[in-house]
Structures are given as structure tokens and as C-alpha cells.
Design a protein around this motif. Sequence first.
Motif, PDB file in Angstrom:
ATOM      1  N   MET A 299       0.866  -1.193  -0.104  1.00  0.00           N
ATOM      2  CA  MET A 299      -0.088  -0.117  -0.018  1.00  0.00           C
ATOM      3  C   MET A 299       0.491   1.194   0.088  1.00  0.00           C
ATOM      4  O   MET A 299       0.342   2.477  -0.607  1.00  0.00           O
ATOM      5  N   VAL A 300       1.768   1.355   0.563  1.00  0.00           N
ATOM      6  CA  VAL A 300       2.803   2.230   0.828  1.00  0.00           C
ATOM      7  C   VAL A 300       3.725   2.457  -0.822  1.00  0.00           C
ATOM      8  O   VAL A 300       3.848   3.150  -0.841  1.00  0.00           O
TER       9      VAL A 300
ATOM     10  N   VAL B 249       2.479   4.158  -3.877  1.00  0.00           N
ATOM     11  CA  VAL B 249       3.227   6.174  -3.938  1.00  0.00           C
ATOM     12  C   VAL B 249       4.204   5.085  -5.583  1.00  0.00           C
ATOM     13  O   VAL B 249       4.577   5.922  -6.178  1.00  0.00           O
TER      14      VAL B 249
ATOM     15  N   GLY C   2       4.620   7.001  -9.200  1.00  0.00           N
ATOM     16  CA  GLY C   2       5.431   7.366  -9.658  1.00  0.00           C
ATOM     17  C   GLY C   2       5.969   7.594 -11.453  1.00  0.00           C
ATOM     18  O   GLY C   2       6.164   7.861 -12.091  1.00  0.00           O
TER      19      GLY C   2
ATOM     20  N   PHE D 232       4.046  10.247 -13.161  1.00  0.00           N
ATOM     21  CA  PHE D 232       5.120  11.056 -13.422  1.00  0.00           C
ATOM     22  C   PHE D 232       6.074  10.620 -14.187  1.00  0.00           C
ATOM     23  O   PHE D 232       6.191  11.462 -15.068  1.00  0.00           O
TER      24      PHE D 232
ATOM     25  N   LEU E 117       6.910  12.563 -18.282  1.00  0.00           N
ATOM     26  CA  LEU E 117       8.493  13.300 -17.687  1.00  0.00           C
ATOM     27  C   LEU E 117       9.211  13.036 -18.990  1.00  0.00           C
ATOM     28  O   LEU E 117       9.876  13.873 -19.544  1.00  0.00           O
TER      29      LEU E 117
ATOM     30  N   TRP F  74      -9.208   3.103 -10.551  1.00  0.00           N
ATOM     31  CA  TRP F  74      -9.633   3.493  -9.463  1.00  0.00           C
ATOM     32  C   TRP F  74     -10.095   3.546  -8.811  1.00  0.00           C
ATOM     33  O   TRP F  74      -9.816   3.586  -7.534  1.00  0.00           O
TER      34      TRP F  74
ATOM     35  N   PHE G 194      -9.012   0.297  -7.155  1.00  0.00           N
ATOM     36  CA  PHE G 194      -7.614   0.887  -6.106  1.00  0.00           C
ATOM     37  C   PHE G 194      -7.630   1.155  -4.862  1.00  0.00           C
ATOM     38  O   PHE G 194      -7.742   0.970  -4.053  1.00  0.00           O
TER      39      PHE G 194
ATOM     40  N   ILE H 102      -7.562  -0.596  -1.234  1.00  0.00           N
ATOM     41  CA  ILE H 102      -7.280  -0.142   0.647  1.00  0.00           C
ATOM     42  C   ILE H 102      -8.149   0.262   0.910  1.00  0.00           C
ATOM     43  O   ILE H 102      -7.451  -0.420   2.361  1.00  0.00           O
TER      44      ILE H 102
ATOM     45  N   LEU I 212      -7.514  -1.644   4.393  1.00  0.00           N
ATOM     46  CA  LEU I 212      -6.716  -0.953   5.655  1.00  0.00           C
ATOM     47  C   LEU I 212      -8.338  -1.993   7.150  1.00  0.00           C
ATOM     48  O   LEU I 212      -7.875  -2.258   8.054  1.00  0.00           O
TER      49      LEU I 212
ATOM     50  N   THR J 113      -2.834   5.991   7.517  1.00  0.00           N
ATOM     51  CA  THR J 113      -4.262   5.862   6.585  1.00  0.00           C
ATOM     52  C   THR J 113      -4.992   6.657   5.669  1.00  0.00           C
ATOM     53  O   THR J 113      -5.490   6.916   4.721  1.00  0.00           O
TER      54      THR J 113
ATOM     55  N   ALA K 109      -3.106   6.604   3.118  1.00  0.00           N
ATOM     56  CA  ALA K 109      -3.486   6.423   2.044  1.00  0.00           C
ATOM     57  C   ALA K 109      -4.512   6.387   1.271  1.00  0.00           C
ATOM     58  O   ALA K 109      -4.892   6.741  -0.156  1.00  0.00           O
TER      59      ALA K 109
ATOM     60  N   ILE L 236      -3.595  10.107  -1.116  1.00  0.00           N
ATOM     61  CA  ILE L 236      -3.294   9.740  -2.452  1.00  0.00           C
ATOM     62  C   ILE L 236      -3.696   8.729  -3.424  1.00  0.00           C
ATOM     63  O   ILE L 236      -4.168   9.562  -4.420  1.00  0.00           O
ATOM     64  N   ASN L 237      -4.913   8.223  -2.613  1.00  0.00           N
ATOM     65  CA  ASN L 237      -5.584   7.699  -3.377  1.00  0.00           C
ATOM     66  C   ASN L 237      -6.280   8.089  -4.151  1.00  0.00           C
ATOM     67  O   ASN L 237      -7.190   8.586  -5.230  1.00  0.00           O
TER      68      ASN L 237
ATOM     69  N   TRP M 241      10.078  18.265  -9.254  1.00  0.00           N
ATOM     70  CA  TRP M 241       9.260  17.262  -9.644  1.00  0.00           C
ATOM     71  C   TRP M 241       9.203  15.570  -9.521  1.00  0.00           C
ATOM     72  O   TRP M 241       7.914  14.736  -8.259  1.00  0.00           O
ATOM     73  N   ILE M 242       9.644  14.789  -9.694  1.00  0.00           N
ATOM     74  CA  ILE M 242      10.035  13.168 -10.412  1.00  0.00           C
ATOM     75  C   ILE M 242      10.082  13.400  -8.507  1.00  0.00           C
ATOM     76  O   ILE M 242      10.134  11.919  -7.880  1.00  0.00           O
TER      77      ILE M 242
ATOM     78  N   VAL N  57       9.098  14.610  -5.930  1.00  0.00           N
ATOM     79  CA  VAL N  57       8.098  13.925  -5.206  1.00  0.00           C
ATOM     80  C   VAL N  57       7.794  12.673  -4.476  1.00  0.00           C
ATOM     81  O   VAL N  57       7.138  11.803  -3.490  1.00  0.00           O
ATOM     82  N   ILE N  58       7.973  11.504  -5.631  1.00  0.00           N
ATOM     83  CA  ILE N  58       7.484  10.570  -5.292  1.00  0.00           C
ATOM     84  C   ILE N  58       8.462   9.623  -3.839  1.00  0.00           C
ATOM     85  O   ILE N  58       7.863   9.241  -3.309  1.00  0.00           O
TER      86      ILE N  58
ATOM     87  N   LEU O 162       7.521  11.583  -1.058  1.00  0.00           N
ATOM     88  CA  LEU O 162       6.322  10.713  -0.439  1.00  0.00           C
ATOM     89  C   LEU O 162       6.298   9.853   0.337  1.00  0.00           C
ATOM     90  O   LEU O 162       5.516   9.274   1.295  1.00  0.00           O
ATOM     91  N   ILE O 163       7.454   8.765  -0.206  1.00  0.00           N
ATOM     92  CA  ILE O 163       7.546   7.498   0.431  1.00  0.00           C
ATOM     93  C   ILE O 163       8.091   7.579   1.340  1.00  0.00           C
ATOM     94  O   ILE O 163       7.712   7.169   2.500  1.00  0.00           O
TER      95      ILE O 163
ATOM     96  N   TYR P 189       5.891   8.806   4.185  1.00  0.00           N
ATOM     97  CA  TYR P 189       4.708   7.436   4.199  1.00  0.00           C
ATOM     98  C   TYR P 189       5.529   7.005   5.563  1.00  0.00           C
ATOM     99  O   TYR P 189       4.535   6.370   6.260  1.00  0.00           O
ATOM    100  N   TYR P 190       6.567   6.083   5.179  1.00  0.00           N
ATOM    101  CA  TYR P 190       6.971   5.696   5.903  1.00  0.00           C
ATOM    102  C   TYR P 190       7.110   6.245   7.271  1.00  0.00           C
ATOM    103  O   TYR P 190       7.022   5.774   8.195  1.00  0.00           O
TER     104      TYR P 190
ATOM    105  N   TYR Q 245       4.392   6.253   9.476  1.00  0.00           N
ATOM    106  CA  TYR Q 245       3.884   5.212  10.462  1.00  0.00           C
ATOM    107  C   TYR Q 245       5.037   4.849  11.331  1.00  0.00           C
ATOM    108  O   TYR Q 245       4.589   3.905  12.635  1.00  0.00           O
TER     109      TYR Q 245
END
Lengths: 883, 347
Positions: A69-70, A74, A78, A81, A85, A106, A109, A113, A117, B63, B66, B69-70, B98-99, B101-102, B105-106, B109-110, B113
Motif C-alpha cells: 500500500m505504501v 506511491v 511514480g 509521473f 516526464l 482507480w 484501487f 485500500i 485497511l 490511513t 493512503a 494518495i488514492n 517533480w519526480i 515528489v515520489i 512521498l514514500i 509515508y513511512y 508509520y
Amino acid sequence: MNYPVWYLPSVGGGSLIAIIAIAHVVIAHLAVGGGLFLVLTERKAVKSKNAALLDYVKKHTNFFLLLTMVFGGVSGVGIWFIIALVNPAATSMLIHTFVFGWAVEWVFFIGEIVALLIYYSRFDKMSSRNHMILGWLYFIFAWLSLFVINGILGFMLTPGKWLETANFWHGFFNPGFLPSLIFRTCIAIIFAGVFGLVTASFLKDKELRASVFRYCAKYMYLPVAVLALTGLYYTRVISEEAFLNLFHFNRESSPFINVLVIASFLLFGIGLFTLFRFPRILQKIGAFLLVIISFAWMAGFEYMREIARKPYVLYENMYSNSVRPENNEKISEVGFLKSASWSKIKVVTDQNYIQAGEEIFRIQCMACHTIKNYNGVKSLSDKLTQRGLEAFLTGMGKVNTYMPPFMGTEKEKEALAAYIFEEIQEKSHLRSTEVNPGDFNTEVPDFSNAKDDYVLLVWNDLGMHCISDNEKYFSFLPPANTFNAQLFKRGSKPELIKTGVYITYSPEAEHENPQNHSMFWDYDEAIFGVDLPEGIGLSGKGLTDTMDLQGNMYAAHLFPVTPYRDDKKYNPYPVFTIKAIDQTTGDMLAETKAVAPTSTEMGCRNCHEGGWAWNDVSGMADLTAQNILAVHDRYNNTSLLEDAENGSPALCQSCHADPAVNAQGKDEILNFSAAMHGFHANYLTGMDQEACNLCHPSSVDGNTNCYRGRHSGTGLNCTNCHGRMEDHALGLLAAQKGNEAAERLSRNLNPVFIAKKEDIIPRQPWLMEPDCRSCHTNFSIREDGFKGTSFNMWADGFNSLYRNRTDAHGVMCIACHGSTHAVYGARNKYELQRDNLQPLQYQGLAGTVGTHDNCQVCHKKKMTLNGHHRNMVLRENIVSVVK
Amino acid sequence: MNNYSIPTPDTIPAHWIWFQVLLVFTFVIHLILMNFILGGSLLTVYDMIRGRKEYIASKSIPTLVALTINFGVPPLLFVQVLYGHFFYTSSIIIAVPWILVIPVLIIAYYSAYIYVKKIEKSPGWSKGGLIVSSLMLLCIAFVFVNNSTLAIVPDRWEVYFSNPRGVNLNIGEPTLFPRYIHFIIAAIAVGALGRAIYYHFSGVEEKVKVLNIRRNLRIFAWMTILQVAIGTWFWLAMPKEIWQLYMGGNLYATILMVTGWLLALGILHAGFKGRLLQASVMALLVVITMVLIRDFARQAYLGSFFHPRDLKNVSEWSPLIVFILAFVVGLIAIYYMINLIFKPENQ
């Protein structure tokens, strides 16, 4: 073209996509298969009331959630993205075509989730039945996500009917949909097993660990057969061209095929350890090793899929560089830079040549290529010269279709080649030195019209013999020259002498020792299977030898002449003295001189980097030969370079049939001329005789200038007789119709001198040649500045070839008119009259023997009838002779 | 003459209004969720610095990440459908941030947690996780603002030629910082409201609950006051011809702006009075209004270049219908799953 290009000269956008995509795809597959694993394992634990196993499931769910999920979620974003590009046009196309597909995905998706969860947070807090319902719902949503993405992903490689209909469903349920879906479902289950091992390896209970390991092994091994079968099925639904590019032509795929194969063996080989009880630490190492192998496996598979799609990002709809095939023609007409929306330079000028090339490279090439790293142009193009790069660009997308055609004007092509050569390769042009012919001064032999009773006419059959000149690596033309001769006894009715005489020949000084200038004798056994004495040619003739009677002429075949002289000079026109001797008395009946033209000026080095072997003048350098073999190996999956370096060079004609060296070749392989001209014509299109000059020693600026006969002074060039490169190649390829390679080589060639391909007469090399009468109708002299062609108008039959044809009395055309390409009235670069020695000897005029009413050369008097062919006498002598 | 031209867009498979509605609808949800996590994280960091223990609400951050992002996916999808040719171009110009961001974000996110998982066992790690997560989210927001502002001002795209490697930001843009700060303040405001809502539904002691709801609603109100100032700065940083549209230049824009102001007043009232429901409704309305104002501003910026109605519509109904069906089925499934939690046998 439409968008700016993210300039990544070192990393390359493709590599960035790969890094993100491979990481994501492994986890994304795990997210699907792992869902099934969770709920089935929970079911097993509940049914067997195995609390320890249930606890394992719970822990695994935590791990699974954090990973899928994480990281999975993400990294999935990516991919969006990064593809936007690197290839915004294709991304836009996918988004707009499948927007509702993505939207549906989606929905799945979010279902995934929410289910996961709740499943995770309500472990032990719900009835097992309801908890498992959540597990099943998770798996269903996850698999449906795969279902949708699989459709869109498959569409890119096999768009099928969508190409015609643009219908959403045709694109979605494309030919690759089903095999890909089953294949990926199998991968998902296998990965579920692999990742199951990771958490299981942390279990402290030995028994439980062993049983979970065996359980995970089932996930790993049960789908294998279906995976393999659908994998094969998958390779059948992609287009034939994609299949060939993937497994045959595009060497870029080789490492990834290897990775996939090796990773498969490792995954399912090492995976067997799960069935045995090893110490926990080993099991941990094993589990993590399998995870790493899974990533490698996925990388191999996904890369192969990507490479199969080349040169397209969307098969047959959009090239990797975002240009649509249908725009190619317009772009090449208008200019690439003018057509590109994001270019600072619009027109190539002498001042911005290199910058313009760089700009074109950035916009047109960098979607796939870096400069020095993955798929780097520096290493891919280092076997070519600048001219070779231009040729390569011309031929792109033709023979091998894994690259798109170059799009742009000729000037832009040259600018790009210059940029790659000068800036990326950081090379400068290899030297080529023009030979100063010096003071060759051959004495014309004596002839007395009153006293001499014999006339000896000697010629070389082709007017030029070339030597491929680097037998260490390969050979297709050994040192092997030929003399033919006819001896006439003069009189009112001259007599062709065929008995009672023998004819000797010997070279001029400094040309007596070819063995000192050629490696032919070092490799004669390896290449030709015979161990010849030094200085002796393939038919057993030396440079001083006798000729043999052959039909109505005497001949000496394959004697080994080289253009390199003992005094370190270069002369491709060694003069030989030929004598006719009375067999009985030993008296010399006649003596003359003739050149045995032989050149090592094979133009391979014009395109194949390596330069000349001999003093920047001529000969094939080792590097040139290596580069040629490397290209052959690359395109044909041969190992010629390695073989040669191991001491086993090959004769090209051992595979490629060739009447010139009397080689049968192999049936399924193109004959030598067809292969050479057919292949290279794709790279040298749109040219006049410059295309011929690039390979043959015919350029006036070269150190041979073999096309030196009378025709050369009239403005006619090679193509007037042989056709343009495309015509010539198409004729040869047409003779091998049905051969796969012939089809491939000819499909992008268009005839120049003939309106339609179908009208081209299939032509056998060396056996079918231009007919002089296509211009010289009724043996007349053309006075109208004729600039047509005799292409496709071949002499009818082998005996009608200029070099073989005789008149009614057995007198050979070539005997009086001179060698092919050196027809009397020739102008030799090394010594003006070197090719005209015989007419000068016999009649004092450097024209056809007998011209200007010189019938007395043989007849001892002036004749009034056309004895040999029409239009010989009773006409105005308008043809000048060389003075 | 420019060295570049605006890319040609692709065709769309339904009337543009479909995508516009879907964009606004899903973006509102994404924005609220994003505000909850960013604002919630920043407020928790603030509490941490002040020595307050405010762990309860913030436990839901992972949560929320998650879900955020969704719910970021559909607006990202629909913005590409309508404005892809602008969005891709600006993304490429600032490709590197911009890239990034990924991975950022990870990490965020972690880290979130780590924050939740380590609260009890190792508070140090936990605090670190939250701070890292908050900083990462701030970075992401900054990059997004850069991209959003660059996408709508093609005149600024020339910067590509001075650095085609994508190491650019849109720093010279006058609205960049007011816009960024405007979004951060909004996030804190909505984050505070989110916490108040969380407390409302949580099972904590009534006294604590009331105290926290009031406190968070006050933060919400104070942030709204601050926002009035920041918003005005942002508004006036736009070109004159655009900000004037909201002052009578355009009726629709003016109505939106006035609505925004009125809603802000409503929020102040509800916030200081401690009225959660009223504040929540006002907040939802104000977010919708702001999204519409933002959307109008984008149109105003792009006015001379493009309007989504220019896109060629090649209608294909069946995929749209399938989407609607899937959406309904998805909603039912989600409802069913959430409902399962509350079934008596599952309690």
C-alpha cells in the motif's frame, strides 16, 4: 516533438522509467497474488485451528500492507509521473484514450485500500468469516486492478484492431490481453509465495516455519507450467516483426533475455530449498535471495516486453520519440527542427552545424539513447565514421526495424552525424593520402607493320580486380587476377592461332613479390582450404607463368597480383609483358604489354571506422575489418569476429554463393552480390555514382580510379550502365525472390531508373551484365549525348557478355576494344597511356584496335567491308583517341 | 518569436464538462484529506514543541495518507485529460523536483508509520518520524505549487532552454509564495477542524473531548483570519486583469469571491463559538468555493491560449457507462465493508 525533452544525457529517461517501474511492478504483482495468499492462508489457519499460523498471517498482513500500500501505491503514481516526464505525448495518448479505464482502475484501487485497511486493522476483532470476506474482496479488487492495467499495457504492444477503429474496447481487449492477464496472474501468485517466505523466515517455531515454507513453495511452483505456456503464447500474439526484433535483430534484448532465463533457473532452482529444513539464518538468506531474483526476473521480462515494442511506444502508432509514422514524410520535407515545437534552432547553417546536430539528437534520439551509458550512442556508434553515421541514419528503420527512420532533411542528417562523430565520439577523420603517381613511364613495345606477322592482344577480363586485403579477418576477393589473350597471324584473312604456340607473361620490376605484401599465404588454408606456395595463386599460377588455351583464347586465371610494389610505391596497374612463343622453334612470334589491374582501395573504411592499412593510401586495416565483422555478427547472430580472432577467418562466399569465385554458398542465404548491394542500398539511397564510389575504387579522387575507359570521359558514370544502387540491388534481390532476407532488404528500396519494382528483371551477378547494344544500337556510336541507362537490359546469355562475346570469326570484342571499364581510349591516373599500350603499339593510336581505318593491324591492308560487326567502316572517324 | 509552442492536445472521449465536474469533485476530496494530514501533522509537531501530548487524532495519519494518495489519483487523471499539454510541459521544465515528489512521498509515508508505530516504544523515533514526515509533505506541497503556477503561465516556459535538465522551479512567479503559504495556512485550518471532528467521534473522556474540539475550532478560526490576509496577498499578486475579474470584472468570479468572504465570516463565527457542525459545513463549502475560484483563475490565466471546450470530443459512451457502473459497485462494496465493522458479531 510536441513537448520539451527532459535532457538526461547520462541516465536516460528509459532507465528512470525502468527503475521505478520494475520496483513497482514486482510489488504490484505481489499486491494481487498476496491478497489470495492472505485469505487462503487465513482460511487454512482457521480450518485447522492453527493459532500460530493465524498469527503468521497477521504479521504477514502488516508487512504486506506496508509494502504494497505504501511503496506499491506511491511507486504506481511514480510511474505516471515518470512516463509523463519522459514521454509526455504517449502518456497523454494513453490518458486520453483510456481515461475511463484509468478511472475504473482507480475505483478498484480505492476498493483495495479500504478492504486492506479494514482487513489489517480488524484482525482478531471480527468474525473469521467476515474477516475472510474482506480478504476475498481485497483480492478481487486487486485482481480487477490488474485486469484493467493489463488491458492498457497490452494495448501498447499489441493494439490490434484499435489501429483501424480507435475503439476503446478493441484497444482494451487487444490480442495480447488474455495471455498477458494469465501470465501476470501466475507471476502474482509466484511472488506471493516468494514474499511469504520472507516473513516466514522470521518465525521462531521450527515446525511452523518448515510447514509455511512448504506451503509457500506451492504458490511458487504450481503456476509454473501455465506461466511457461502463456509466456510462449504471448510471443505468438506479438507481430512477427516484433518477435524478430526481440529475439534476432535487436541485440539490446540479449542481456535481458539472459537475465530472464538465468533468473528463472535461479528462482525455481534455489526455490527448492524451501522443501528442506535448513537453519533459520540460511532460510532467511534464501528468502531474501529469492526476492532479489524476483526483481531481476521482472526486470528481464519487462525489458523484453519494452524492447519487443521498439521502435514504437505504441505499436505502429507512435514511435518512441513521440513522432507518428505518418508524419515522417512531411517532417523530412519541412525539416525536423522546423517541425519540432521545442527547438531553439530551426535551420541548420554552417555556423550552427554541431549545435543543430545536438538539438536533433536531444529531440529525436534521446527518448531511447543516452550519450555514454545505457543504450549509449557513444559505444553503439563507435564502429562508424561520420560518413558511416550518415549512411546508418539513412538506413534506420529499413533493414532492422527496431529503430524508427531518421526524420529530417539531408542537411539535418549530416548535422546529426557530425555531432555524434565530433562531439560524442570525439573523433576526427582518419587520414587518406593521395598517391603521387610519380614517373611511371612504360615503354610501348615495338611493332613493325611490314615485318611482324603476329598480333598478340591481351586483356584483363574485368578491367579491375579488387582484393579484400585483410585475410586475417575475412576474404571475399583474394589476390587473383586474370589475363586473356588472342594471337592472330596477320594477313588479308588473319588467322586465330590456337595451336603450336605458348604464351608467357611476367610482371614489371617491383611487382614480382606479392607474398611480401599480402597475408593471403598465411591464411590460404584457413580460408580457401589449400596450402599454396608463396607467390602462387589459387589456380596454381604464379606471376611469371604461361597461359592456357581456353576455347578460342588463352587464359591465365587467378595469379596473385598486388598493387604494393617492392619499392614501397603503390600502383594498382602493374604492367606485364606477354610473349607468344613458337612451341617448336622457341622463336618469339609476338610480344606486347598489358596491365593486370588490381586494387586494394575497397571503400569499406569510408563508413566502417578503421582507416587504411597501407600508409593511409589503401588496404583494409584490422580495425576496419573488425568493425565490419562486428556489424555482421550483430545483425546475423554470427561469431565471425571471434572465429577470426581465434585464427579461423572465413571466406564470405562460404555462405554467400558467388559465381565470381565459383562458390555455391548456402541455399537459404543470399548470394554475395545480393547481400552486399541489397544491404548497403538501404543505407546509400538517393545517390548517383557516389554510392558506387564509396565501396568500389572508381572515384576520380581515389588512388585507383578504376573507371578509366573511354566512357568515363563522356560524362557517363557507373549508374548509366548498372543502374542506381537501388536498381542494382533490386535486380539482384529479385533473383532470390522468396528468400526472407531478400524480402527484408528490398521492401524499402524503390527503383530509380525503372518505374515499378515488378518490372525489374531478376539478375544473376556476374552472369548477367549490361548489354553494350542497349546504347550502341547496331554497333553505332552514340552522338546524341545519351544519358540513359542500360540497367535492366542485360546481355542475352553468358556468351553475350562483353567479356565473352566474339564476332562470327571468333574475334573477341574485348580483344580490340579493351578491358571492361578500361575500354581503349582510356586515361590512366598513374600514366596516361598505361591501359592503351597495345593500340599504341600496333597502330600508334590510343583507341580501339583497328580504329581510324587501321585494319592493317591484322589484315595488313585497309578493308572496305564490315567484317566484324556493323558500322565498322565507311564512317567518319569522330572518336578522338588519347594523345 | 518564442522558441517553443504550446503542445497540441489529444482528443477527449466525452464532453469536457464531465471531466471538469469530476476534476472539481475529486479534487475537493483530495484537498480536504490532504489538509487533514498536512495540517494535522504540523499541528501535532507544534503540540510536540509546546510539550502537549496530542497523539490521539494524529494516529490516523498513515490511513489518511493512503486515502489522500488514492484521492489524488482522479484529479491527477482529469487534469491531464483537460490540461495535459500544459501540465506535462511544466512538469518537464521542473522535472527533477517533480519526480523527487515520489521518493519524498514514500519517505513521508513511512515516516508517518514510524511516528505511529513508535509512539509508545521509542518516542524519539516517533517524534523524528513526524517531523520528517511533515517536512516532506511541505516540500511536496511546494513542488506542487510550483508546477501549478508554471503550467498556467506559458510565457514563463522559456526557462526550459536555460536548463533543459529539469533543475528548475518557478521561483520568479509573483504568486508562488503567497499561494504556497495560502495553501499551508488552509491546511492548518482544515487540519484543526479535522482534529475537532476526530475528537467528536472518538471515545475519549467528555471533558477532554469538549476541550479539544473547542481548542481546535479556535485554531481553525484564527487560521482563517490569517488566511484573509494571506489570501488577499495571493489575490493581488495575480496580474491586475485577473484579480480584477473577482472584483466585478466577471460576475461568476465575483460571486465566488464574495461567497468565499461570507463563508470566512461564517467560519469565524462557528470557530469562536465552538460550533463543530456549522464549522464543518462552512469548511466544506469554502473548500468547494476555493477550488472553483482556483479553477476560474486557471481559466483566466490560460484565457488567450486555451479553454477545455476547445478539445475535440470523440464521444465513446460505453467506457463512461462502465466507469459509472464500476463506481456505483465500488461505493456499494465500500459501504458494505465499512458496515461489516459495525455488525454486532464484529464488535
